[in-house]
Design an enzyme around this catalytic site. Structure first.
Site, PDB file in Angstrom:
ATOM      1  N   ARG A 116       7.023 -26.986 -35.956  1.00  0.00           N
ATOM      2  CA  ARG A 116       6.263 -27.862 -35.068  1.00  0.00           C
ATOM      3  C   ARG A 116       6.838 -29.269 -35.101  1.00  0.00           C
ATOM      4  NH1 ARG A 116      -0.160 -28.316 -35.935  1.00  0.00           N
ATOM      5  NH2 ARG A 116       0.549 -29.199 -37.890  1.00  0.00           N
ATOM      6  N   THR A 120       5.384 -34.447 -31.181  1.00  0.00           N
ATOM      7  CA  THR A 120       4.758 -33.817 -30.008  1.00  0.00           C
ATOM      8  C   THR A 120       3.851 -32.659 -30.383  1.00  0.00           C
ATOM      9  OG1 THR A 120       6.551 -32.220 -29.696  1.00  0.00           O
ATOM     10  CG2 THR A 120       6.809 -34.396 -28.674  1.00  0.00           C
ATOM     11  N   ASP A 212      -1.879 -27.247 -46.125  1.00  0.00           N
ATOM     12  CA  ASP A 212      -0.700 -26.610 -45.529  1.00  0.00           C
ATOM     13  C   ASP A 212      -0.486 -25.256 -46.204  1.00  0.00           C
ATOM     14  OD1 ASP A 212       2.195 -25.839 -45.311  1.00  0.00           O
ATOM     15  OD2 ASP A 212       2.246 -27.663 -44.081  1.00  0.00           O
ATOM     16  N   ASP A 215       3.073 -24.621 -47.788  1.00  0.00           N
ATOM     17  CA  ASP A 215       3.299 -25.355 -49.034  1.00  0.00           C
ATOM     18  C   ASP A 215       2.513 -24.737 -50.179  1.00  0.00           C
ATOM     19  OD1 ASP A 215       5.106 -27.179 -48.038  1.00  0.00           O
ATOM     20  OD2 ASP A 215       3.573 -28.638 -47.489  1.00  0.00           O
TER      21      ASP A 215
END
Length: 221
Positions: A116, A120, A212, A215
């Protein structure tokens, strides 16, 4: 396992299934906790993937076969046709993929690499490898988080271009924004998730979420 659709009005769609089984909710709560170790996060994700696979494979076609038990001849049911392709959205999807392969070890596996853009939030593809006969299989796409929905929609775009016709999307957590985006882009795709959380924050993270997932799975942060 019971399942129901309880998406908020802005994300409501008949193809959204939220798993309400007590074991799912218990393990999800443990998964969310900041104190859960990397090893614990991996184990819980694997356990949840087995429970999610139960719902994701609910509509697989069966065929009647004749078999011999130790006592007599009878009829049973086996999965029909080419069956499954599990498609992992890299890298975090592999945490769910491993558990699902425990349940359906004969499934074919595909990978789609997307990241990603931090500005944006749009997905950028860097890798894709799929079985040649993907159009003959039910595709279960796995990614722990359905946040903005852009990566999921982009991955499914690519699958359909490759010939996939039956697709289910499976995630641990979803945001209302992601559910709405994916349902609008691909209304034929069923979404299976353990929970739909409150919202996305300004950085595109699900709140309250679990952080996340990549992670936490791989211990990289």
């Amino acid at each position: 396992m019971t399942a129901h659709s309880n998406a908020p009005p802005s994300a409501a769609a008949p193809s959204v299934v939220v798993l309400d089984h007590p074991l799912v909710q218990h393990k999800l709560t443990r998964l969310r906790q900041a104190t859960t170790s990397t090893a614990g996060f991996r184990r819980l994700t694997r356990e949840l993937s087995l429970l999610m696979a139960y719902e994701a494979t609910r509509d697989l076609p069966l065929e009647t076969v004749d078999i011999d038990t130790p006592l007599e001849r009878t009829q049973g049911h086996l999965l029909s046709g080419k069956k499954l392709c599990l498609v992992s959205i890299l890298r975090a999807g592999n945490g769910i993929l491993d558990g699902m392969l425990d349940l359906v070890p004969a499934a074919r596996v595909g990978h789609i690499g997307l990241f990603r853009d931090p500005t944006t939030l749009e997905p950028i593809e860097y890798y894709m490898k799929l079985p040649d006969d993907i159009g003959e299989r039910v595709c279960i796409v796995v990614d722990p988080m359905l946040a903005t929905g852009h990566s999921a929609a982009a991955a499914i775009d690519r699958l359909k271009t490759a010939g996939a016709r039956q697709i289910v999307f499976v995630c641990l957590l979803a945001a209302p924004e992601g559910v709405a985006h994916l349902a609008a882009a691909h209304p034929d795709v069923k979404i299976v998730t353990c929970a739909i959380d409150r919202e996305l924050d300004d950085h595109g993270y699900i709140r309250p979420g679990l952080g996340d997932a990549g992670d936490r799975l791989f211990g990289t942060k």
